[in-house]
Design a protein around this motif. Structure first.
Motif, PDB file in Angstrom:
ATOM      1  N   ALA A  46       0.732  -1.434   0.114  1.00 19.68           N
ATOM      2  CA  ALA A  46       0.304  -0.087   0.350  1.00 19.68           C
ATOM      3  C   ALA A  46       0.844   1.241   0.240  1.00 19.68           C
ATOM      4  N   GLY A  47       2.036   1.260  -0.103  1.00 21.66           N
ATOM      5  CA  GLY A  47       2.693   2.132   0.507  1.00 21.66           C
ATOM      6  C   GLY A  47       3.505   3.112   1.232  1.00 21.66           C
ATOM      7  N   GLU A  48       2.608   2.527   2.762  1.00 22.89           N
ATOM      8  CA  GLU A  48       2.501   2.865   3.876  1.00 22.89           C
ATOM      9  C   GLU A  48       3.836   2.664   4.607  1.00 22.89           C
ATOM     10  N   ALA A  49       4.478   1.694   4.429  1.00 20.83           N
ATOM     11  CA  ALA A  49       5.828   1.577   5.483  1.00 20.83           C
ATOM     12  C   ALA A  49       7.216   2.354   4.738  1.00 20.83           C
ATOM     13  N   TRP A  50       7.800   2.842   6.032  1.00 17.50           N
ATOM     14  CA  TRP A  50       8.661   3.572   4.947  1.00 17.50           C
ATOM     15  C   TRP A  50      10.082   3.095   6.144  1.00 17.50           C
ATOM     16  N   VAL A  51      11.111   3.006   5.912  1.00 10.84           N
ATOM     17  CA  VAL A  51      12.497   3.162   6.643  1.00 10.84           C
ATOM     18  C   VAL A  51      13.205   3.637   6.574  1.00 10.84           C
ATOM     19  N   LEU A  52      13.892   3.860   7.745  1.00 10.79           N
ATOM     20  CA  LEU A  52      15.550   4.516   7.864  1.00 10.79           C
ATOM     21  C   LEU A  52      16.723   2.874   7.741  1.00 10.79           C
ATOM     22  N   GLU A  53      17.371   3.314   6.369  1.00 10.95           N
ATOM     23  CA  GLU A  53      17.969   2.399   5.967  1.00 10.95           C
ATOM     24  C   GLU A  53      19.707   2.679   6.619  1.00 10.95           C
ATOM     25  N   GLU A  54      20.813   1.850   7.153  1.00  9.10           N
ATOM     26  CA  GLU A  54      22.092   2.343   7.499  1.00  9.10           C
ATOM     27  C   GLU A  54      22.434   1.126   6.902  1.00  9.10           C
ATOM     28  N   ALA A  55      23.764   1.919   4.879  1.00  7.57           N
ATOM     29  CA  ALA A  55      24.678   1.098   4.909  1.00  7.57           C
ATOM     30  C   ALA A  55      23.587  -0.144   4.071  1.00  7.57           C
ATOM     31  N   GLY A  56      22.322   0.249   3.708  1.00  5.06           N
ATOM     32  CA  GLY A  56      20.964  -1.020   2.219  1.00  5.06           C
ATOM     33  C   GLY A  56      20.552  -1.444   3.428  1.00  5.06           C
ATOM     34  N   ALA A  57      20.607  -1.485   4.568  1.00  8.81           N
ATOM     35  CA  ALA A  57      19.660  -2.302   5.907  1.00  8.81           C
ATOM     36  C   ALA A  57      18.953  -1.658   6.864  1.00  8.81           C
ATOM     37  N   PRO A  58      18.003  -1.880   6.820  1.00  6.57           N
ATOM     38  CA  PRO A  58      16.506  -1.210   7.516  1.00  6.57           C
ATOM     39  C   PRO A  58      16.855  -1.622   9.141  1.00  6.57           C
ATOM     40  N   VAL A  59      17.224  -0.242   9.876  1.00  7.69           N
ATOM     41  CA  VAL A  59      17.177  -0.178  11.145  1.00  7.69           C
ATOM     42  C   VAL A  59      15.819   0.064  11.991  1.00  7.69           C
ATOM     43  N   ALA A  60      15.540   0.890  10.968  1.00  6.11           N
ATOM     44  CA  ALA A  60      13.903   1.483  11.635  1.00  6.11           C
ATOM     45  C   ALA A  60      13.257   1.527  10.490  1.00  6.11           C
ATOM     46  N   LEU A  61      12.046   2.147  11.189  1.00  2.83           N
ATOM     47  CA  LEU A  61      10.989   2.063  10.056  1.00  2.83           C
ATOM     48  C   LEU A  61       9.228   2.784  10.973  1.00  2.83           C
ATOM     49  N   VAL A  62       8.966   2.982   9.907  1.00  6.39           N
ATOM     50  CA  VAL A  62       7.152   4.209  10.413  1.00  6.39           C
ATOM     51  C   VAL A  62       6.550   3.600   9.063  1.00  6.39           C
ATOM     52  N   VAL A  63       4.752   3.574   9.361  1.00  6.70           N
ATOM     53  CA  VAL A  63       3.794   3.323   8.920  1.00  6.70           C
ATOM     54  C   VAL A  63       3.262   4.657   9.221  1.00  6.70           C
ATOM     55  N   ILE A  64       2.525   4.553   7.948  1.00 12.03           N
ATOM     56  CA  ILE A  64       2.203   5.933   7.484  1.00 12.03           C
ATOM     57  C   ILE A  64       0.702   5.803   6.705  1.00 12.03           C
ATOM     58  N   GLU A  65      -0.534   6.104   7.145  1.00 12.66           N
ATOM     59  CA  GLU A  65      -1.824   6.360   6.246  1.00 12.66           C
ATOM     60  C   GLU A  65      -2.225   7.789   5.962  1.00 12.66           C
TER      61      GLU A  65
END
Length: 156
Positions: A46-65
């Protein structure tokens, strides 16, 4: 570090981050918080999940609607091994900027009434409590913050 939309193959990684981040809250609220049961493949699709990445790997996330009059911050999770580094703040900055970019006047969120540390954090960020309600068996605190720069809040 950068923020981007999550990729479909990252759904298990997102679920694992959420599992670790929310695990300490299970004994506090007496059950698994809703983000631990979320459908991350569906959120990504749905395009609602976003990641904070470091060196190409997700380390945190946020889900927004996106809603017609606000952006809902449904979930924010930082891997516990990385907490205290400002990554959650980076994601909150992103959500607020994203609401403004989309022309929405505010960000809304809810959290469990027993997650007092989170309520205090959001209050320090300028979120005001807008109500309390029991939903799906969870006692929730609802909060909102106006964002600047959106078409709805810009001077005319």
């Amino acid at each position: 570090m950068s923020i981007r939309q999550a990729w479909p193959e990252e759904a298990p990684v997102l679920a694992a981050i959420v599992e670790r981040a929310y695990a300490p809250w299970v004994p506090v609220i007496g059950r698994r918080p809703m983000p631990m049961e979320d459908d991350y493949p569906g959120r990504i699709a749905a395009g609602e999940a976003w990641v904070l990445e470091e060196a190409g790997a997700p380390v945190a996330l946020v889900v927004i609607e996106q809603h017609p009059d606000h952006l809902l911050l449904d979930n924010i999770a930082v891997d516990p091994a990385r907490q205290g580094r400002g990554e959650g703040q980076m994601l909150l900055d992103f959500v607020e900027a994203e609401a403004a970019r989309r022309g929405l006047p505010e960000v809304r969120l809810y959290t469990n009434i027993l997650m007092e540390r989170n309520i205090a954090l959001y209050a320090r960020r300028g979120y005001a409590e807008t109500g309390r309600e029991v939903q799906k068996g969870f006692s929730r605190v609802f909060m909102a913050k106006p964002v600047s720069g959106s078409a709805a809040t810009a001077p005319r």
